[in-house]
Design a protein around this motif. Structure first.
Motif, PDB file in Angstrom:
ATOM      1  N   SER A   1      35.807  23.608  49.204  1.00 39.60           N
ATOM      2  CA  SER A   1      37.086  24.250  48.914  1.00 39.60           C
ATOM      3  C   SER A   1      37.600  23.663  47.607  1.00 39.60           C
ATOM      4  O   SER A   1      37.259  22.538  47.242  1.00 39.60           O
ATOM      5  N   ILE A   2      38.375  24.456  46.896  1.00 42.75           N
ATOM      6  CA  ILE A   2      38.818  24.079  45.552  1.00 42.75           C
ATOM      7  C   ILE A   2      40.345  24.071  45.508  1.00 42.75           C
ATOM      8  O   ILE A   2      40.984  24.967  46.064  1.00 42.75           O
ATOM      9  N   TYR A   3      40.904  23.062  44.862  1.00 48.89           N
ATOM     10  CA  TYR A   3      42.354  22.982  44.663  1.00 48.89           C
ATOM     11  C   TYR A   3      42.593  22.584  43.214  1.00 48.89           C
ATOM     12  O   TYR A   3      41.924  21.688  42.705  1.00 48.89           O
ATOM     13  N   VAL A   4      43.513  23.261  42.569  1.00 52.24           N
ATOM     14  CA  VAL A   4      43.796  22.974  41.154  1.00 52.24           C
ATOM     15  C   VAL A   4      45.271  22.607  41.004  1.00 52.24           C
ATOM     16  O   VAL A   4      46.151  23.334  41.475  1.00 52.24           O
ATOM     17  N   HIS A   5      45.518  21.473  40.376  1.00 50.06           N
ATOM     18  CA  HIS A   5      46.883  21.070  40.048  1.00 50.06           C
ATOM     19  C   HIS A   5      46.995  21.073  38.531  1.00 50.06           C
ATOM     20  O   HIS A   5      46.402  20.240  37.858  1.00 50.06           O
ATOM     21  N   SER A   6      47.715  22.057  37.992  1.00 51.82           N
ATOM     22  CA  SER A   6      47.862  22.143  36.537  1.00 51.82           C
ATOM     23  C   SER A   6      49.212  21.602  36.127  1.00 51.82           C
ATOM     24  O   SER A   6      50.120  21.474  36.951  1.00 51.82           O
ATOM     25  N   ASP A   7      49.329  21.362  34.847  1.00 46.00           N
ATOM     26  CA  ASP A   7      50.630  20.983  34.317  1.00 46.00           C
ATOM     27  C   ASP A   7      51.590  22.136  34.607  1.00 46.00           C
ATOM     28  O   ASP A   7      51.229  23.304  34.419  1.00 46.00           O
ATOM     29  N   PRO A   8      52.793  21.826  35.100  1.00 44.70           N
ATOM     30  CA  PRO A   8      53.716  22.912  35.477  1.00 44.70           C
ATOM     31  C   PRO A   8      53.993  23.893  34.341  1.00 44.70           C
ATOM     32  O   PRO A   8      54.276  25.065  34.594  1.00 44.70           O
ATOM     33  N   SER A   9      53.878  23.438  33.077  1.00 41.95           N
ATOM     34  CA  SER A   9      54.189  24.333  31.958  1.00 41.95           C
ATOM     35  C   SER A   9      53.052  25.312  31.681  1.00 41.95           C
ATOM     36  O   SER A   9      53.217  26.273  30.935  1.00 41.95           O
ATOM     37  N   PHE A  10      51.889  25.081  32.283  1.00 41.64           N
ATOM     38  CA  PHE A  10      50.741  25.946  32.028  1.00 41.64           C
ATOM     39  C   PHE A  10      50.932  27.276  32.763  1.00 41.64           C
ATOM     40  O   PHE A  10      51.160  27.299  33.969  1.00 41.64           O
TER      41      PHE A  10
END
Ligand SMILES: *[C@@H]1O[C@H](CO)[C@@H](O)[C@H](O)[C@H]1NC(C)=O
Ligand SMILES: *[C@@H]1O[C@H](CO)[C@@H](O)[C@H](O)[C@H]1NC(C)=O
Ligand SMILES: *[C@@H]1O[C@H](CO)[C@@H](O)[C@H](O)[C@H]1NC(C)=O
Ligand SMILES: *[C@@H]1O[C@H](CO)[C@@H](O)[C@H](O)[C@H]1NC(C)=O
Ligand SMILES: *[C@@H]1O[C@H](CO)[C@@H](O)[C@H](O)[C@H]1NC(C)=O
Length: 404
Positions: A165-174
Motif C-alpha cells: 500500500s502507498i501513502y504520500v505526504h506532500s508539502d501542504p503548498s504542493f
C-alpha cells in the motif's frame, strides 16, 4: 375389616395381570427410547458433518492464518488476495460481521490528528487473525513537490497488487495532481502547515505511519523520499521485509557538534546525553514499533519542546527512541543507501550522467550484512539521492539490472 378384605381379594389376579402388562410396556418404551436415542445421535452427527462442510465451502477465506511471519510463496502472477472479511451474499444477508471494522478509510479522510493517532494505536489482544491476512508492505513517501521518479516505482509495483500500500505526504503548498491510472492516485494523505521548521518532518512521519496503521494488513513500513529508488524487484524487497525479524533504524552515537552537540540538557531526566542517538530518517520498521511510535507520549513531547531548528529532530527522534526502547530488535542500520563519501551536510545527488549499469550493480553488491542472524548479500533495498533527470536512464537499466 372382613368386608373390605373380601372386596379386595377378587381383584388380586387382575392386579397381577396389570403389573405384568405395565412391565411389558415399560420394556417396549425402553426399547423405543433406545432406538430413538441411537437414531437421534446418528442423525445429529450426520447433520453436523453436512453443515460443517457447507461452511467450509461457503467461506474459504475464513480459515485462520495466524502466522504472519511464516513462510509464504510469491509468484508475480498471483491473483490479488480475496477480501479479508465475510462478503455479503444472499445467504448471510443483513449480517455485517467484520466488514465494517476492517474497512480501510480513504487516504484523504477527514479525521483530526488526535483522532487518527488514537485509532492507529489500537492493538488486538488476540494475536491470531480470524481471517486470512496477507501481510502488506506500506511504502510511505515523504515529499516536497511531485514524485518525479514515479514511473520507476510504477514499474516496480506492477503486478503485485494486494501486497503493498502507498501513502504520500506532500508539502501542504504542493497542488499538483496524479493521473488516475497511477498507483499513486488518491494516495495523498491530509497534510497541514507546521510552524516550526524541521520538526514537521517527524510530525509528517508519524502522520504517515498512523495513516498506514489504519489498514490491519500493513505489516512493514518503509519511509522513502522523492529521490529514493528501489535496488531490487518487488518480490525480493517484499520477502526481505516481511520475512525479517528485525527493524532497520540506523542508530549511532556521534560525539561531534552535529551529534551529541545537538542534545539539550533540559531533556533530562527523560532523555540523558548517554541515550542521545543519531541516524538516517529513512527507516523501516514493523507494525509493533510503528504503533509504539504513534503512541509515544513520553519522548515525543520532549523532542517537540527542546529539539527544534538546528537540532534536526528527524535525525535524532527515531534513533533515540529506538535506542532507548527497542535496541534488542533493531539492526541499527538503514536499508536506504546514500553516498556520504564526498563530504558536506548532504549526500551526493546522482544526475543523469551518473546513472550507469555499473553504478546500479555496485549499489547491489555493497558487501555482506547480517539478516535474521545470518550473513546476506543484500545490505540495502533502496538508494538515494537521484534527481528527476536520471529517470530515463533508470527506466532503461532497471529491467536489466534490478530485474523489473
Ligand atoms: C510461525 O511459523 C514458524 C515457522 O513456520 C514457527 O516456528 C512459529 O512457531 C510460528 N509462530 C506462531 C506464533 O505460530
Ligand atoms: C473513497 O473514495 C472513493 C473514490 O475515490 C469514493 O467513491 C468514496 O466515496 C470514498 N469513501 C469515503 C468514505 O469517503
Ligand atoms: C498551484 O500553485 C501555484 C503556485 O504555487 C499556482 O501558480 C498554480 O496556479 C496552482 N495550480 C492550481 C491548479 O491550483
Ligand atoms: C544495536 O544497538 C544496540 C545498542 O543501541 C545493541 O544493544 C544491539 O545489540 C545492536 N544490534 C545489533 C544487531 O547490532
Ligand atoms: C527478482 O530478483 C531476484 C534477485 O534479487 C531474482 O532472483 C528474481 O528472478 C527476480 N524476479 C523476477 C520476476 O524477475
Amino acid at each position: 375389616m372382613k368386608n373390605i378384605d373380601h372386596q379386595l381379594r377378587p381383584q388380586a389376579p387382575m392386579k397381577l395381570l396389570n403389573v405384568q402388562m405395565q412391565l411389558h410396556n415399560f420394556f417396549l418404551y425402553l426399547l423405543l427410547l433406545g432406538f430413538g436415542l441411537a437414531f437421534g445421535i446418528t442423525l445429529s452427527f450426520y447433520l453436523k458433518d453436512i453443515s460443517f462442510n457447507f461452511q467450509l465451502n461457503q467461506f474459504p477465506v475464513l480459515n485462520p492464518l495466524p502466522n504472519t511471519t511464516s513462510s509464504f510463496s510469491l509468484v508475480s502472477t498471483t491473483p490479488p488476495p480475496p477480501p479479508p472479511f465475510r462478503v455479503l451474499t444472499k445467504k448471510n444477508k443483513g449480517r455485517v460481521g467484520l466488514t465494517d471494522f476492517l474497512r480501510v478509510p480513504n487516504a484523504s479522510h477527514d479525521m483530526r490528528e488526535d483522532e487518527m493517532l488514537w485509532r492507529a494505536s489500537m492493538v488486538p489482544q488476540v494475536r491470531d487473525f480470524p481471517f486470512k491476512r496477507v501481510p502488506k508492505v506500506a511504502f510511505l513517501f515523504l515529499t516536497r513537490g511531485p514524485l518525479a521518479l514515479a514511473p520507476l516505482w510504477e514499474l516496480f509495483f506492477k503486478g503485485h497488487e494486494g501486497l503493498y500500500s502507498i501513502y504520500v505526504h506532500s508539502d501542504p503548498s504542493f497542488n499538483g495532481t496524479v493521473p488516475e491510472n497511477s498507483v499513486f492516485y488518491g494516495r495523498r494523505i491530509p497534510s497541514k502547515e507546521v510552524a516550526w521548521g524541521k520538526f514537521s518532518m517527524v510530525e509528517a512521519e508519524r502522520r504517515l505511519l498512523a495513516n498506514a496503521l489504519l489498514d490491519f494488513s500493513n505489516q512493514r513500513f518503509v519511509l522513502l523520499s522523492e529521490s529514493c529508488i528501489p535496488l531490487y524487484n518487488f518480490t525480493t524487497v517484499y520477502q526481505y521485509l516481511v520475512g525479517s525479524t528485525q527493524t532497520f533504524i540506523e542508530v549511532y552515537d556521534f560525539p561531534g557538534g552535529v551529534g551529541r552537540g545537538r542534545y539539550n540538557s533540559r531533556m533530562m531526566p527523560t532523555i540523558s546525553l548517554a541515550q542521545w542517538r543519531k541516524g538516517s530518517q529513512w527507516v523501516e520498521m514493523d507494525r509493533h514499533l510503528a504503533i509504539q511510535v504513534v503512541s509515544d507520549r513520553k519522548y515525543y513531547p520532549i523532542f517537540k519542546r527542546y529539539c527544534r531548528g538546528s537540532c534536526y529532530s528527524d535525525e535524532h527522534y527515531l534513533p533515540t527512541f529506538a535506542h532507548i526502547k527497542f535496541s534488542r530488535k533493531n539492526s541499527n542500520r538503514t536499508l536506504t543507501w546514500a553516498d556520504w563519501s564526498r563530504g558536506g551536510p548532504h549526500p551526493y545527488r546522482f544526475g543523469r550522467v551518473d546513472v550507469t549499469v555499473d553504478l546500479l550493480k555496485s549499489l547491489r553488491n555493497y558487501g555482506q550484512c547480517v539478516y535474521n542472524g545470518r550473513p546476506s548479500d543484500i545490505c540495502h533495498l533502496f538508494a538515494r539521492k537521484f534527481s528527476s533527470d536520471a529517470l530515463d536512464r533508470l527506466l532503461r537499466f532497471a529491467p536489466k539490472v534490478m530485474g523489473f
